[in-house]
Scaffold this active site. Sequence first.
Site: not given
Length: 237
Positions: A144, A157
């Site tokens: 990501s 996260y």
Amino acid sequence: MNSIENKRILLTGATSGIGRSLAKQLLEKGAKLAICGRSSEKMESLLQEVEAYSSQVYSETFSVTDEDANLQFIEAADNFLGGIDILINCAGLNSARGTLNEIKTEELDFMMSVNFRAPFIFMKEVFNRMQSKEIKGTIVNILSTVCLFSNENIGAYTASKVALDGLTKVFRKEARRKGVNVLSVYPGGVDTAFRTADRPDYMSADSVAQAIITTFQYPKDVMPHELVLRPEVEENF
């Protein structure tokens, strides 16, 4: 150019988002797949969509937090495929948002188990199987852009993805000596159910999947290491 046809691919997180798009596009291009996901309902829906390619796909549903289930699936996938040319670690989630002082330890542990520990297991086991069969394959980790730009309220996260990013960079150097390429993919905003609201100005899962598959078709003397993908509207870089 390399061809996707007859490539033997293990794909995690195949039942939704980028993983689902990858599964459908890879099958359409003639790949042979072993796929897994958490939801039986989503898996059944996917298998119905790709029914025309049923002979090319093996599937299981389980949580990648279960190491024994991971290992059993990898063995079954290897047997079905007759070897693994490409591993794509796509399973991932962001199950808890909030500032650092609000995040519960068990929420962090769960994300680390899915986003970091599971990909580690798949990388290790698939790499060893590639080596035993002298396969010069490719391992892809879907990361990501949080690895590249810090955003508030998604600390757990981010930590789980950054941990995988660091491991991937080390493993790339180790694996290349054995002829295995390790690719890091850093998607930015993607308009999927991963988000709580629709974002039509973000990338589609189909577009991201197409971009990833393109890297498998590069000339054999080109080894991509990192692929960063962002929608035009995104400015967090």
